[in-house]
Design a protein around this motif. Structure first.
Motif, PDB file in Angstrom:
ATOM      1  N   ALA A  45       0.801  -1.262   0.228  1.00 13.97           N
ATOM      2  CA  ALA A  45      -0.077  -0.113  -0.066  1.00 13.97           C
ATOM      3  C   ALA A  45       0.977   1.194   0.029  1.00 13.97           C
ATOM      4  O   ALA A  45       1.765   1.254   0.562  1.00 13.97           O
ATOM      5  CB  ALA A  45      -0.767   0.092   1.313  1.00 13.97           C
ATOM      6  N   TYR A  47       0.846   5.769   0.046  1.00 14.04           N
ATOM      7  CA  TYR A  47       0.123   6.631   0.631  1.00 14.04           C
ATOM      8  C   TYR A  47       1.005   7.949   0.011  1.00 14.04           C
ATOM      9  O   TYR A  47       2.079   7.994  -0.118  1.00 14.04           O
ATOM     10  CB  TYR A  47      -0.104   6.958   1.916  1.00 14.04           C
ATOM     11  CG  TYR A  47      -0.692   5.481   2.578  1.00 14.04           C
ATOM     12  CD1 TYR A  47       0.119   4.579   3.019  1.00 14.04           C
ATOM     13  CD2 TYR A  47      -1.940   5.476   2.218  1.00 14.04           C
ATOM     14  CE1 TYR A  47      -0.227   3.311   3.512  1.00 14.04           C
ATOM     15  CE2 TYR A  47      -2.683   4.225   2.875  1.00 14.04           C
ATOM     16  CZ  TYR A  47      -1.802   3.112   3.535  1.00 14.04           C
ATOM     17  OH  TYR A  47      -2.439   2.115   4.141  1.00 14.04           O
ATOM     18  N   PRO A 103      -4.527   6.115   5.065  1.00 10.17           N
ATOM     19  CA  PRO A 103      -4.886   4.760   5.638  1.00 10.17           C
ATOM     20  C   PRO A 103      -6.579   4.745   5.842  1.00 10.17           C
ATOM     21  O   PRO A 103      -6.942   5.821   6.509  1.00 10.17           O
ATOM     22  CB  PRO A 103      -4.322   4.520   6.930  1.00 10.17           C
ATOM     23  CG  PRO A 103      -3.021   5.307   6.430  1.00 10.17           C
ATOM     24  CD  PRO A 103      -3.160   6.433   5.887  1.00 10.17           C
ATOM     25  N   HIS A 107      -6.021   4.287  -1.185  1.00  5.38           N
ATOM     26  CA  HIS A 107      -4.676   3.749  -1.211  1.00  5.38           C
ATOM     27  C   HIS A 107      -4.147   3.486  -2.445  1.00  5.38           C
ATOM     28  O   HIS A 107      -5.079   3.331  -3.461  1.00  5.38           O
ATOM     29  CB  HIS A 107      -4.381   2.954  -0.122  1.00  5.38           C
ATOM     30  CG  HIS A 107      -5.144   1.765  -0.194  1.00  5.38           C
ATOM     31  ND1 HIS A 107      -6.572   1.557   0.245  1.00  5.38           N
ATOM     32  CD2 HIS A 107      -4.862   0.477  -1.079  1.00  5.38           C
ATOM     33  CE1 HIS A 107      -6.860   0.549  -0.138  1.00  5.38           C
ATOM     34  NE2 HIS A 107      -5.998  -0.248  -0.936  1.00  5.38           N
ATOM     35  N   MET A 109      -2.570   0.901  -4.297  1.00  6.29           N
ATOM     36  CA  MET A 109      -2.221  -0.567  -4.339  1.00  6.29           C
ATOM     37  C   MET A 109      -1.374  -1.156  -5.436  1.00  6.29           C
ATOM     38  O   MET A 109      -1.365  -0.937  -6.590  1.00  6.29           O
ATOM     39  CB  MET A 109      -3.557  -1.581  -4.716  1.00  6.29           C
ATOM     40  CG  MET A 109      -4.073  -1.967  -3.221  1.00  6.29           C
ATOM     41  SD  MET A 109      -5.423  -2.639  -3.336  1.00  6.29           S
ATOM     42  CE  MET A 109      -5.241  -4.461  -3.760  1.00  6.29           C
TER      43      MET A 109
END
Lengths: 143, 216
Positions: A45, A47, A103, A107, A109
């Motif tokens: 993940a 961010y 979170p 996000h 992926m």
């Protein structure tokens, strides 16, 4: 003669009626990070906070990285007591606005990493806005 | 005379039977009162709820990297169950990391009374060995288990968890929508409550400290 003029008029009116969408070069990527993956993790993940300082809407249409088989944008929501992830094909960043990958919400992926990543490693991600793109270095961060 | 004696004998039997039934009822009433009315008051949790009366868990048979995982493995300690899968990019590793941090705040003695179990809902990709490697990355004492889809469906329903498997149309990969709450199992192996997200290690630790103080 009238038809080309009509087509031109229509094109101009459409352009003036809807705000222009700028390419990625105006995009600012803040605090980009990828969370440290556990062993055997097939998906990671990422961010970041994306800022659009321009006067026009910016549309994020995809991403990729040489270090992953594929990269997608996903949103998260709670439906019927279950957390649901869904792919987002396009994401809009309004003029002078922000898009927050954080979170529990949006996000990035990253599927099938090509190698093991450790905290401190850097991953180059290409973010696409139509035909334009912007590269950003995402740092692998310990949890 | 014989008729009278017979009547008296029958009456005595009836009275003794009634007394026996009454005594049994009183015994049952006493047991019920002891378990409910006189039971210790349950703590109020910051991020969850304890059931007023714990619930029985139906028999199940899962598999871990060390062998079968059955209801017997839930006895003698509190168990915190989180259901997810190793291909879960965000919620699962984040939650396991939060539990790990919370567990570190408990102190050496309370920790001995707690087991953390990561239950994989993705047996097709999460073999017991793969699952264990993933889980122990967070804490070497965390346990993990999985089972057949039928077993997982049954256990999840019994524990009040929901999950749904689908294929991501873009990547072609399976994705699993799943509950994010943590299930609390008491030392008797009974369903005792839930911890409900969003979590922070601090509130998790506070709630776990309260839970681990509950007398068996």
């Amino acid at each position: 003669m009238k038809l080309p003029l009509l087509a031109l008029a229509l094109a101009l009116s459409t352009t003036l009626a809807s705000p222009a969408v700028v390419g990625c070069p105006g995009l600012i990527v803040e605090a980009p990070k990828i969370m440290e993956p556990p062993p055997e993790a097939g998906v990671l993940a990422g961010y970041a906070r994306l800022r659009n300082p321009s006067d026009a809407e910016l549309r994020l249409t995809g991403a990729d990285s040489a270090d992953f088989a594929s990269v997608e944008f996903h949103s998260m929501s709670q439906v019927d007591k279950a957390l649901r992830m869904r792919p987002e094909k396009q994401l809009s960043i309004p003029a002078h606005g922000e898009l927050d990958f954080s979170p529990g919400k949006l996000h990035i992926m990253l599927f099938k990493p090509g190698k093991d990543f450790r905290p401190g490693d850097s991953v180059k991600l290409n973010l696409y806005c139509g035909r334009d793109s912007l590269s950003a270095d995402f740092k692998v961060t310990a949890r | 005379m014989n008729g009278c004696r017979h009547w008296m004998s029958r009456n005595l039997v009836a009275r003794r039977s009634a007394l026996g039934v009454g005594a049994a009822l009183l015994l049952l009433l006493g047991v019920w009162a002891n378990k409910t009315l006189l039971a210790p008051t349950l703590p109020v949790l910051e991020s969850g709820v304890l059931l007023p009366v714990s619930r029985q868990i139906q028999a199940f048979s899962l598999v871990s990297d060390t062998g079968p995982f059955t209801p017997t493995d839930l006895l003698g300690h509190w168990t915190l169950i989180f259901a997810g899968f190793t291909h879960c990019p965000e919620v699962c590793p984040t939650t396991l990391a939060q539990i790990k941090t919370a567990k570190a705040m408990l102190g050496p003695e309370p920790v001995k009374r707690l087991m953390v179990l990561f239950l994989s809902l993705d047996p097709e990709r999460d073999t017991p060995e793969r699952l264990a490697r993933y889980t122990r990355h967070f804490d070497p004492d965390f346990r993990s288990a999985t089972g057949t889809n039928a077993q997982l469906d049954s256990l999840a329903a019994n524990l009040g968890l929901v999950f749904l498997k689908q294929i991501d149309p873009q990547s072609g990969q399976p994705v699993i929508d799943h509950s994010a709450q943590l299930v609390l199992i008491n030392p008797d192996g009974r369903l005792a409550g839930y911890l409900i997200p969003p979590f922070s290690p601090e509130t998790l630790a506070a709630d776990l400290k309260s839970i681990l103080k509950i007398s068996p």
